[in-house]
Write an enzyme that holds these catalytic residues in place. Structure first.
Site, PDB file in Angstrom:
ATOM      1  N   ASP A 129       7.905   7.113  37.962  1.00 60.61           N
ATOM      2  CA  ASP A 129       7.472   6.336  36.812  1.00 60.61           C
ATOM      3  C   ASP A 129       8.530   5.259  36.547  1.00 60.61           C
ATOM      4  O   ASP A 129       9.669   5.371  37.008  1.00 60.61           O
ATOM      5  CB  ASP A 129       7.364   7.305  35.616  1.00 60.61           C
ATOM      6  CG  ASP A 129       7.154   6.586  34.309  1.00 60.61           C
ATOM      7  OD1 ASP A 129       6.268   5.718  34.236  1.00 60.61           O
ATOM      8  OD2 ASP A 129       7.890   6.877  33.340  1.00 60.61           O
ATOM      9  N   ASP A 163       8.803   3.053  33.071  1.00 58.38           N
ATOM     10  CA  ASP A 163       9.233   3.040  31.663  1.00 58.38           C
ATOM     11  C   ASP A 163       9.759   4.400  31.215  1.00 58.38           C
ATOM     12  O   ASP A 163       9.023   5.384  31.221  1.00 58.38           O
ATOM     13  CB  ASP A 163       8.054   2.663  30.754  1.00 58.38           C
ATOM     14  CG  ASP A 163       7.599   1.227  30.960  1.00 58.38           C
ATOM     15  OD1 ASP A 163       8.429   0.366  31.282  1.00 58.38           O
ATOM     16  OD2 ASP A 163       6.391   0.967  30.794  1.00 58.38           O
TER      17      ASP A 163
END
Lengths: 227, 227
Positions: B8, B10
């Site tokens: 991922d 963020d």
């Protein structure tokens, strides 16, 4: 006293010319310059969303100029400072020169990119006949309606910052950066820049691309050179 | 033996949750993993051009999943793996909940982002009534047509890689990563992840966000843990 650094991306913040990987030491140096109160902006031929993403995630604070001068972002404002590309002229360029569209073209309004990044006499003549802007960054051939080029966007960004041109330094590697150089007080070419850009620079760095950016910021912050 | 790491962006590759600045030591660690032969892919709620720009310039090699699972890129292929967003339903969402459109929405096809990134009961009920996907990454509320979510894109990316699920590790921090976890053999939560994600992880790292990513890659490469 330098208050704003404008830096090209491709070939300048990267590990070398012709590669995409950004030099992490250059990014570290930029963050250090910002902590010292200098604003840093990206000025590039890339599309707005690509550049805005890099701007946010690399953690820059001085705004950006995208689409080779045509789109400017600073604070919360995004401005188009060139005419939108004429779709018929663009189609004619495609048909005639059979270059490959950049994957970013669907995200552009004004300046379009094509590869291979090689300008030839026929292209220059075609552009002159139609009053169209063409140039090459070494990563793409750029086509836009005149007036275009990095100078247009850089003038707007400097105005938004409210600084004097002698308070602005610009870093670049290719002929598309020449137009940016003409707008600023301190013109800096990385060590592996095009010879013609070096001839127009106040400073030619010893090191190439991103390592050159780090070299420049170290001189500025640690040795107080150019201040 | 881990052959592919899905990460991922963020809150995971950044310096902390809620900030955009990427952790440069995490990027360095990723490049080191790639040099050791492990592929690394980005899996994020961001739009395709933002993520593709980061992918190119950070120097990743394992492809990407954008729009929270709806767009997959690997090699030279870009695929849409969700239905395109129904514009009427999207407009109804805007009218009803009055959230702010992400600046990236104009560059999206399938999954749309809104802030503030807070889901409420009314939104969940609205989505359920219409059979629409909603979730929050902590950076944005995501709205898409079902089936959506990171799992959809991750399944496709793993298929394109031709690896087994036990050869894939996923790193995340928020509830949108739960869907990615369900597709892989090794589920890794950064130290500051949502409690509920931690409960579903095989490994909870000591360090937060990007420092956690570095911690994971060091264990994998230097200590041979999980291999």
């Amino acid at each position: 006293m330098i208050k704003l650094i404008l830096t090209d991306l491709d070939g300048t913040l990267t590990e070398d010319r012709g590669v995409y990987k950004v030099d992490l030491e250059a990014i570290e140096a930029i963050r250090r310059a910002q902590e010292a109160g200098i604003k840093v902006a990206l000025v590039s031929g890339n599309s707005y969303p690509v550049l805005r993403g890099l701007y946010n995630y690399l953690g820059l604070n001085g705004g950006l100029v995208a689409e080779n001068g045509c789109v400017v972002f600073y604070g919360k404002e995004r401005l188009e400072v060139c005419k939108r590309m004429d779709r018929e002229i663009l189609e004619e360029f495609r048909q005639r020169f059979k270059l490959k569209d950049s994957w970013q073209n669907e995200f552009r309004c004004c300046d379009f990119g094509f590869t291979p990044a090689v300008l030839n006499e026929e292209m220059l003549k075609w552009a002159e006949d139609r009053g169209v802007y063409v140039n090459s960054s070494g990563y793409a051939v750029h086509v836009a309606m005149k007036p275009a080029g990095k100078g247009v966007g850089v003038r707007k960004l400097i105005e938004l910052h409210g600084v004097r041109r002698d308070e602005v330094a610009a870093l670049g590697d290719s002929m598309t950066d020449l137009e940016m150089f003409q707008e600023v007080g301190l013109k800096v070419a990385v060590g592996n820049a095009d010879e013609k850009l070096k001839e127009n620079a106040d400073v030619v760095l010893n090191l190439k691309s991103g390592k050159g950016v780090k070299e420049f910021i170290s001189s500025l912050l640690d040795d107080g050179t150019w201040n």
